[in-house]
Design an enzyme around this catalytic site. Sequence first.
Site, PDB file in Angstrom:
ATOM      1  CE1 TYR A 112      52.775  63.639  28.729  1.00  0.00           C
ATOM      2  CE2 TYR A 112      51.031  62.101  29.331  1.00  0.00           C
ATOM      3  CZ  TYR A 112      52.337  62.553  29.457  1.00  0.00           C
ATOM      4  OH  TYR A 112      53.188  61.910  30.324  1.00  0.00           O
ATOM      5  CG  ASP A 138      47.388  58.437  22.776  1.00  0.00           C
ATOM      6  OD1 ASP A 138      46.804  57.558  23.438  1.00  0.00           O
ATOM      7  OD2 ASP A 138      48.313  59.129  23.233  1.00  0.00           O
ATOM      8  CE  LYS A 178      45.573  58.419  31.656  1.00  0.00           C
ATOM      9  NZ  LYS A 178      46.247  59.073  30.545  1.00  0.00           N
TER      10      LYS A 178
HETATM   11  C1  LIG Z   1      47.775  59.172  30.093  1.00  0.00           C
HETATM   12  C2  LIG Z   1      48.065  59.253  28.632  1.00  0.00           C
HETATM   13  C3  LIG Z   1      49.213  58.680  28.069  1.00  0.00           C
HETATM   14  C4  LIG Z   1      50.312  58.098  28.903  1.00  0.00           C
HETATM   15  O1  LIG Z   1      49.905  57.013  29.627  1.00  0.00           O
HETATM   16  P1  LIG Z   1      50.746  56.574  30.935  1.00  0.00           P
HETATM   17  O2  LIG Z   1      50.105  55.315  31.367  1.00  0.00           O
HETATM   18  O3  LIG Z   1      50.616  57.702  31.902  1.00  0.00           O
HETATM   19  O4  LIG Z   1      52.167  56.393  30.489  1.00  0.00           O
HETATM   20  C5  LIG Z   1      49.330  58.689  26.703  1.00  0.00           C
HETATM   21  N1  LIG Z   1      48.385  59.232  25.918  1.00  0.00           N
HETATM   22  C6  LIG Z   1      47.286  59.808  26.413  1.00  0.00           C
HETATM   23  C7  LIG Z   1      46.260  60.356  25.495  1.00  0.00           C
HETATM   24  C8  LIG Z   1      47.097  59.845  27.799  1.00  0.00           C
HETATM   25  O5  LIG Z   1      46.025  60.452  28.294  1.00  0.00           O
END
Ligand SMILES: *Cc1c(COP(=O)(O)O)cnc(C)c1O
Length: 429
Positions: free
Chosen positions: A151, A246, A274
């Site tokens: 994701y 990511d 995060k």
């Molecule tokens: C949470 C997450 C996102 C998206 O971040 P948001 O702050 O919710 O938009 C993107 N990549 C990864 C790996 C994530 O865990």
Amino acid sequence: MRVNGELMERKLSHRACKEASKYIPGGVNSPVRSLKSVGGNPLFIERAKGVKLTDIDGNKYTDYCLSWGVFIQGHSHPDVTRAVKRAVANGTSYGIPCIAETGLAKKVNRCFPSMEKVRFVNSGTEAVMSAIRVARGYTGRNVIVKFDGCYHGHADHLLVSAGSGVAGLSGASSAGVPDNFVKYTISVPFNDRRAVEEIFSMRGEDIAAIIVEPVPANMGVVIPQEGYLQFLREIAARYGALLIFDEVITGFRLSSGGAQKFFGIEPDLTTLGKIVGGGFPAAAFGGKREIMDVLAPDGPVYQAGTLSGNPVAMAAGGAALDILSEAGFYSSLQNKCSEFYNELEYAVKGKDIRLNRIGSMFTLFFSKEEVIDFRTSAGSDDKRFAKFFRSMLKQGIYISPSRFEANFISSAHTNKHLENFVKAVRKSI
Ligand SMILES: *Cc1c(COP(=O)(O)O)cnc(C)c1O
């Protein structure tokens, strides 16, 4: 409040959800919070401190979701709160640069040397969207290779075989995304070398980047097989494509320098979110100087943000990172986790449950089969998981409310908390 050892009913949360649903779709501002996939109603939280959540009915829960991994130092850490209060007193956004932005950029660069230049945004989604645009602008190519079950936020072009909340929907992708918007996105199974080799041999000249969660955590925690990330590094380089890690979850989670330090692999671009915002809406993307310099105002790739780099989020992020840079932070967290995993492994032995874990994140899959990719993750038993979630909740433990998510341990969890977790698991299964 416990009544005869049982948690009180969540009457007020129930009522709050009904009221919220009149004005907010599903009553929530992010779908997994609805607890729909585990057959529940959302909790409405009044406050959080350390590892404890208190809902509006007065029930207390030990939190293993931690705002999806944000609070590696526990909720409302006094250092972060103090820094935020101090910042707020001087205004909350200027729309004009402030020194705190450079301060946080330096801290990020010190931990992630591959992020020679970094730009701050407001969410992980934005960070990934921007990193992809940079990769396309820099390479002059369009195609993005991603992995099933990873994701990367909710931008159109990344909602292809996506994990997290999207994985719980019946369709693989989202309605409202035109086919043409995803025609440059190719998704392949994680841990599969041949699939990646095939795509590169067919379309290598068109591929701008591989984007990957180096340790996928949005299909539950899945561990990269020995050498897999190195393989991605090499094949991207061979074809002149960029490798984007990511690290919105793994950054500052697996080590002070994320998965790239943990595995010793240098990506071209990195996204953080995060933890880096210290609980405020801040995220970052960055990479090699030469690549990042394609961004406006120096280069032709446009990207901007009204509240980006605002002094409050920068202060929160800075204070959070300072806590993590204290000597022994990660090693003592790791020791605590290792002991816990041993106990947990023992508790679930012979129960058709798989424990995937690394650093301070883990997932219990209700599955006979080893979970190594999205197919095997999706093969886990959702009904058993839903029952497990509800049973844990009843015992005062809030785990991430989906079988496609990771659970997180913070420095605020004590051995006692973790022992109680294992006891609750025993009871639940
Ligand atoms: C949470 C997450 C996102 C998206 O971040 P948001 O702050 O919710 O938009 C993107 N990549 C990864 C790996 C994530 O865990």
